[in-house]
Write a protein that holds these residues in place. Structure first.
Motif, PDB file in Angstrom:
ATOM      1  N   LEU A   1     -83.923 -10.932  37.953  1.00 33.16           N
ATOM      2  CA  LEU A   1     -82.963 -11.317  38.971  1.00 33.16           C
ATOM      3  C   LEU A   1     -82.093 -12.470  38.501  1.00 33.16           C
ATOM      4  N   LEU A   2     -80.839 -12.458  38.935  1.00 36.95           N
ATOM      5  CA  LEU A   2     -79.931 -13.541  38.591  1.00 36.95           C
ATOM      6  C   LEU A   2     -80.426 -14.873  39.139  1.00 36.95           C
ATOM      7  N   ALA A   3     -81.023 -14.847  40.339  1.00 34.20           N
ATOM      8  CA  ALA A   3     -81.541 -16.088  40.913  1.00 34.20           C
ATOM      9  C   ALA A   3     -82.605 -16.684  40.002  1.00 34.20           C
ATOM     10  N   LEU A   4     -83.465 -15.815  39.463  1.00 29.65           N
ATOM     11  CA  LEU A   4     -84.505 -16.272  38.543  1.00 29.65           C
ATOM     12  C   LEU A   4     -83.879 -16.842  37.271  1.00 29.65           C
ATOM     13  N   MET A   5     -82.851 -16.174  36.759  1.00 28.75           N
ATOM     14  CA  MET A   5     -82.187 -16.667  35.557  1.00 28.75           C
ATOM     15  C   MET A   5     -81.593 -18.053  35.788  1.00 28.75           C
ATOM     16  N   ARG A   6     -80.941 -18.244  36.922  1.00 24.18           N
ATOM     17  CA  ARG A   6     -80.322 -19.543  37.193  1.00 24.18           C
ATOM     18  C   ARG A   6     -81.369 -20.650  37.217  1.00 24.18           C
ATOM     19  N   ASN A   7     -82.507 -20.389  37.869  1.00 22.49           N
ATOM     20  CA  ASN A   7     -83.563 -21.392  37.923  1.00 22.49           C
ATOM     21  C   ASN A   7     -84.152 -21.666  36.543  1.00 22.49           C
ATOM     22  N   GLN A   8     -84.312 -20.604  35.749  1.00 22.44           N
ATOM     23  CA  GLN A   8     -84.891 -20.780  34.418  1.00 22.44           C
ATOM     24  C   GLN A   8     -83.963 -21.573  33.500  1.00 22.44           C
ATOM     25  N   ILE A   9     -82.662 -21.321  33.602  1.00 21.66           N
ATOM     26  CA  ILE A   9     -81.716 -22.071  32.786  1.00 21.66           C
ATOM     27  C   ILE A   9     -81.731 -23.543  33.171  1.00 21.66           C
ATOM     28  N   ALA A  10     -81.768 -23.823  34.465  1.00 25.47           N
ATOM     29  CA  ALA A  10     -81.808 -25.223  34.911  1.00 25.47           C
ATOM     30  C   ALA A  10     -83.070 -25.917  34.405  1.00 25.47           C
ATOM     31  N   ALA A  11     -84.225 -25.212  34.462  1.00 19.87           N
ATOM     32  CA  ALA A  11     -85.474 -25.802  33.982  1.00 19.87           C
ATOM     33  C   ALA A  11     -85.423 -26.033  32.476  1.00 19.87           C
ATOM     34  N   ALA A  12     -84.856 -25.087  31.751  1.00 19.37           N
ATOM     35  CA  ALA A  12     -84.769 -25.223  30.296  1.00 19.37           C
ATOM     36  C   ALA A  12     -83.918 -26.426  29.902  1.00 19.37           C
ATOM     37  N   GLU A  13     -82.809 -26.600  30.596  1.00 19.99           N
ATOM     38  CA  GLU A  13     -81.905 -27.694  30.244  1.00 19.99           C
ATOM     39  C   GLU A  13     -82.563 -29.051  30.442  1.00 19.99           C
ATOM     40  N   ARG A  14     -83.480 -29.135  31.411  1.00 27.28           N
ATOM     41  CA  ARG A  14     -84.183 -30.407  31.632  1.00 27.28           C
ATOM     42  C   ARG A  14     -85.002 -30.812  30.410  1.00 27.28           C
ATOM     43  N   ALA A  15     -85.449 -29.826  29.647  1.00 31.33           N
ATOM     44  CA  ALA A  15     -86.256 -30.106  28.460  1.00 31.33           C
ATOM     45  C   ALA A  15     -85.422 -30.095  27.180  1.00 31.33           C
ATOM     46  N   GLY A  16     -84.097 -30.058  27.327  1.00 36.55           N
ATOM     47  CA  GLY A  16     -83.237 -30.047  26.151  1.00 36.55           C
ATOM     48  C   GLY A  16     -83.155 -28.703  25.474  1.00 36.55           C
TER      49      GLY A  16
ATOM     50  N   TYR B   1     -79.136 -13.133  54.613  1.00 39.87           N
ATOM     51  CA  TYR B   1     -79.092 -12.995  53.156  1.00 39.87           C
ATOM     52  C   TYR B   1     -79.678 -11.638  52.804  1.00 39.87           C
ATOM     53  N   SER B   2     -78.946 -10.877  51.976  1.00 40.48           N
ATOM     54  CA  SER B   2     -79.464  -9.574  51.533  1.00 40.48           C
ATOM     55  C   SER B   2     -78.789  -9.199  50.234  1.00 40.48           C
ATOM     56  N   GLY B   3     -79.167  -8.037  49.703  1.00 39.91           N
ATOM     57  CA  GLY B   3     -78.532  -7.537  48.499  1.00 39.91           C
ATOM     58  C   GLY B   3     -77.059  -7.229  48.693  1.00 39.91           C
ATOM     59  N   GLN B   4     -76.611  -7.118  49.955  1.00 38.65           N
ATOM     60  CA  GLN B   4     -75.204  -6.854  50.233  1.00 38.65           C
ATOM     61  C   GLN B   4     -74.377  -8.129  50.346  1.00 38.65           C
ATOM     62  N   THR B   5     -75.054  -9.286  50.347  1.00 37.89           N
ATOM     63  CA  THR B   5     -74.332 -10.562  50.407  1.00 37.89           C
ATOM     64  C   THR B   5     -73.596 -10.792  49.092  1.00 37.89           C
ATOM     65  N   GLU B   6     -72.340 -11.214  49.171  1.00 36.26           N
ATOM     66  CA  GLU B   6     -71.522 -11.426  47.971  1.00 36.26           C
ATOM     67  C   GLU B   6     -72.161 -12.472  47.064  1.00 36.26           C
ATOM     68  N   THR B   7     -72.012 -12.301  45.743  1.00 39.52           N
ATOM     69  CA  THR B   7     -72.768 -13.088  44.763  1.00 39.52           C
ATOM     70  C   THR B   7     -72.586 -14.589  44.947  1.00 39.52           C
ATOM     71  N   THR B   8     -71.347 -15.049  45.053  1.00 44.72           N
ATOM     72  CA  THR B   8     -71.142 -16.494  45.176  1.00 44.72           C
ATOM     73  C   THR B   8     -71.735 -17.030  46.466  1.00 44.72           C
ATOM     74  N   GLU B   9     -71.668 -16.238  47.548  1.00 46.07           N
ATOM     75  CA  GLU B   9     -72.271 -16.670  48.805  1.00 46.07           C
ATOM     76  C   GLU B   9     -73.795 -16.729  48.679  1.00 46.07           C
ATOM     77  N   ARG B  10     -74.376 -15.765  47.963  1.00 44.40           N
ATOM     78  CA  ARG B  10     -75.824 -15.791  47.755  1.00 44.40           C
ATOM     79  C   ARG B  10     -76.249 -17.058  47.026  1.00 44.40           C
ATOM     80  N   GLN B  11     -75.499 -17.420  45.997  1.00 43.78           N
ATOM     81  CA  GLN B  11     -75.843 -18.625  45.248  1.00 43.78           C
ATOM     82  C   GLN B  11     -75.751 -19.860  46.132  1.00 43.78           C
ATOM     83  N   ALA B  12     -74.704 -19.920  46.962  1.00 40.90           N
ATOM     84  CA  ALA B  12     -74.550 -21.076  47.853  1.00 40.90           C
ATOM     85  C   ALA B  12     -75.682 -21.131  48.879  1.00 40.90           C
ATOM     86  N   LEU B  13     -76.066 -19.976  49.412  1.00 34.25           N
ATOM     87  CA  LEU B  13     -77.158 -19.940  50.388  1.00 34.25           C
ATOM     88  C   LEU B  13     -78.482 -20.354  49.748  1.00 34.25           C
ATOM     89  N   GLU B  14     -78.729 -19.882  48.530  1.00 33.16           N
ATOM     90  CA  GLU B  14     -79.957 -20.287  47.827  1.00 33.16           C
ATOM     91  C   GLU B  14     -80.007 -21.803  47.639  1.00 33.16           C
TER      92      GLU B  14
END
Length: 694
Positions: free
Chosen positions: A80-95, A276-289
């Protein structure tokens, strides 16, 4: 432990402290065991551990260790894109330099690949769908497989068709595993795998796989079930008790329609919530998360689209309707209680849950003759065909056809190429026995979910036993153990307002705007934008709605005899007309083979109420075309409806017509009927129906 291993562990814990931002963080023994297997022994490991255990720490720390040893970048297959976003943020914290290739950032693919070749990327996250994108599969994937330092498969239960969230694209990973050079470590992780799924995934990973399976107890969760008789009472419970739940959280619903309906009601009661659902537009989903993670909303009213990979400290999860299996339920409630010592979990089950389960079960792998038809068409054509083109040859909807093709692709019978799908010519066998066993497993899971609702035993122990957790014991925290006194009362004013909300009929019926592609394959000369489309219409309700949905599901149930429109629905139709106020000069009835009395009574009653004549019928002229024929996909349905029906009657030129039908399933009957009515002289055509399926 050898001196070398001690040094590696010290280095690993230094990386861990950077990752979590704590100077005293230490690896648990099972975390170190996994890291050692990957970064020291260069072997394959499967980690089955509860949500919040720290699986991402394992692969990020292992990545840093391997990169220090000169290894290539880590490739993480993430669903999931949501999972990717969280993983990238966590990775960046560790350089860690992390990037992603997914369907939303195609413009970045080339510079990302350049950065990978230049050694500037530590972690690449890809979705499983990318693994079978022709360009990525043929041009990028072989190079990654040859040069990566670690392969990580997140949410690995998706690999197994015994898993609760099986995805055909994940099966492509088996091919990727066989293509890896010797000595490339592999890590698979999941929080929701029973013994059978664990064994299946481990076998697909190869030989000599280290399996680390820990306790699946969630010490922070307090589980409870509140069984209320009506949808009004369940909505009232939410209105009365949502504010009492700790922090922010999620209210899960089974359908997209329910998320919108429930969120609207809760907002009217003063709660700060959003749908929030799979039909919610991508940018709105990110903002809601982000709003949910930051505590800026009390709750998101969501489908399971808000699931895997959403990482935040949440105080509660409420399920309005039960998922179809305890394993799915365990995963959803696992969104709560991460980073907090106490979280509440409440299930509000409903009788109609089983109808929704039955609908999703109907999307199972198609019958053999449907599969063979697709294979024969591809073989006969001898060229790539798009999914849309294939729809014209087989009675399957787009989603089922696409899923079936992905399975056939992994099995080697077809291949996705630029332009669609092509036959490989390889023999393929229909594994009916396996599909039957999977279906039986799904049915057992549904019975187990009903048993969870009814049990007097410990609820956490029950869920852990469903996941074959050998250490399952009574939790002491749930409503049955006595550690959670979940509120069960609802206020009269909340019930009254819920009743008023659910009793308010009226759903917009959007007209079809484009003809299906490839209708020429069926000898139909229609393409592009629909020039003679209907205006916006109305339905009393969706079949999945909480209010009138119950009465409509009963009306359209297979065993319900044909008859006139029930009085409560007559009142609802009148209320819809009162709110809508469409201009009407005449009516056209859509004739029904299965409910002729119902549709005729609806049209005649509307004629009397509106004081306008019935000027025509969209009549059945070919009864050999059975009701619902071709309904699985748009092209087939257009062809079937076009053969089956024709307009009879005299439509006055320039008139405004109300097109009356009982049930909208695909929308193509109304589309073709409206087109015919417009061609006969009507200036406007507005559909009015009792129910819609979506």
């Amino acid at each position: 432990m050898t001196t070398a291993a001690t040094d590696v562990r010290a280095s690993a814990e230094r990386h861990l402290r950077a990752l979590v931002g704590s100077d005293d963080a230490q690896l648990r023994e099972d975390q170190w065991s996994a890291i050692e297997a990957l970064a020291v022994e260069r072997r394959r490991a499967l980690v089955v551990q509860k949500t919040g255990w720290g699986k991402s720490a394992v692969y990020f720390v292992a990545t840093l260790l391997l990169r220090e040893q000169g290894a290539g970048p880590t490739v993480i297959v993430s669903p999931l894109l949501a999972l990717m976003r969280n993983q990238i943020a966590a990775a960046e914290r560790a350089g860690i330099r992390a990037v992603t290739i997914n369907s939303t950032n195609s413009e970045d693919w080339e510079p990302i690949q350049d950065a990978i070749r230049a050694g500037e990327v530590d972690v690449l996250l890809v979705s499983p769908e990318r693994l079978n994108n022709p360009g990525f599969r043929d041009e990028v994937l072989p190079r990654l497989a040859a040069t990566c330092g670690l392969l990580v498969v997140d949410e690995a239960h998706c690999i197994s068709d015994w898993g609760h969230d099986f995805r055909p694209d994940y099966r492509r990973i088996r091919t990727l595993l066989t293509d890896l050079p010797d000595g490339i470590p592999v890590l698979a992780t999941t929080a929701t795998a029973n013994a059978r799924v664990t064994q299946d995934v481990a076998e697909q990973m190869g030989t000599d796989v280290l399996v680390l399976r820990g306790s699946l107890d969630r010490e922070s969760l307090r589980l409870g079930v509140v069984s209320l008789k009506t949808a009004e009472q369940r909505l009232a419970w939410l209105a009365d008790h949502l504010a009492e739940q700790p922090g922010s959280g999620i209210v899960y619903c089974l359908t997209v329609a329910a998320t919108q309906e429930v969120a609207d009601y809760l907002r009217s009661r003063g709660h700060d919530v959003a749908a929030y659902s799979g039909q919610t537009e991508t940018t709105e989903r990110q903002a809601l998360e982000q709003d949910l993670a930051g505590g800026r909303v009390k709750a998101l009213v969501a489908t399971s689209a808000l699931g895997m990979g959403f990482d935040a400290t949440l105080g509660f999860v409420v399920n309005l309707g039960a998922p179809s299996s305890p394993v799915s339920y365990y995963q959803q409630v696992g969104r709560a209680g991460r980073g907090t010592p106490d979280a509440t979990v409440v299930l509000l089950p409903a009788i109609e849950d089983r109808d929704i389960w039955a609908y999703f079960a109907s999307l199972a792998f198609p019958r053999e003759e449907q599969v063979r038809r697709v294979l024969d068409v591809l073989a006969e054509e001898g060229r790539p065909l798009s999914t849309a083109a294939l729809e014209t040859y087989v009675d399957l909807n787009r989603t089922r056809l696409e899923t079936m093709l992905k399975v056939l692709d992994v099995d080697g019978a077809v291949r996705r190429v630029r332009g669609g799908w092509e036959s490989t010519g390889r023999p393929w066998s229909y594994d009916e026995e396996r599909y039957r066993r999977v279906q039986e497993a799904r049915e057992r899971e549904q019975r187990a979910m009903l048993d969870y609702i009814a049990t007097d035993d410990c609820r956490m122990r029950y869920l852990r036993e469903q996941l074959d957790d050998p250490g399952a014991v009574d939790c002491g925290r749930c409503d049955n153990c006595g550690g959670f006194d979940v509120a069960r009362e609802v206020s009269a004013d909340a019930v009254e307002e819920a009743e008023a909300r659910l009793a308010r009929p009226g759903v917009v019926v959007e007209p079809r705007k484009m003809w299906p592609t490839s209708l020429a394959n069926l000898g139909i000369d229609l393409r592009g934008k629909i020039a003679e489309a209907a205006e916006e219409g109305r339905a009393v309700a969706r079949l999945t709605d909480l209010g009138y949905g119950n009465a409509l599901r009963e009306l359209f149930a297979p065993g319900t005899p044909d008859g006139p429109v029930p009085v409560p629905l007559v009142r609802a139709v009148i209320e819809v007309l009162g709110d809508w106020r469409p201009p009407v000069d005449g009516l056209v009835e859509v004739e029904s083979a299965s409910r002729p009395t119902l549709t005729a009574d609806l049209a005649e009653g509307l004629s009397r109420y509106l004081k306008v004549p019935v000027v025509g019928r969209w009549a059945i002229v070919d009864p050999d075309v059975v009701p619902g024929q071709g309904a699985a996909n748009s092209a087939q349905r257009v062809a079937a409806v076009g053969r089956r029906s024709a307009l009879q009657g005299e439509v006055p030129a320039g008139s405004r017509i109300l097109l009356v039908d009982d049930l909208v399933v695909t929308g193509w009957t109304l589309t073709l009927a409206a087109r015919a009515v417009r061609a006969a002289g009507a200036a406007e055509v507005r559909p009015l129906v009792l129910a819609t399926t979506s």
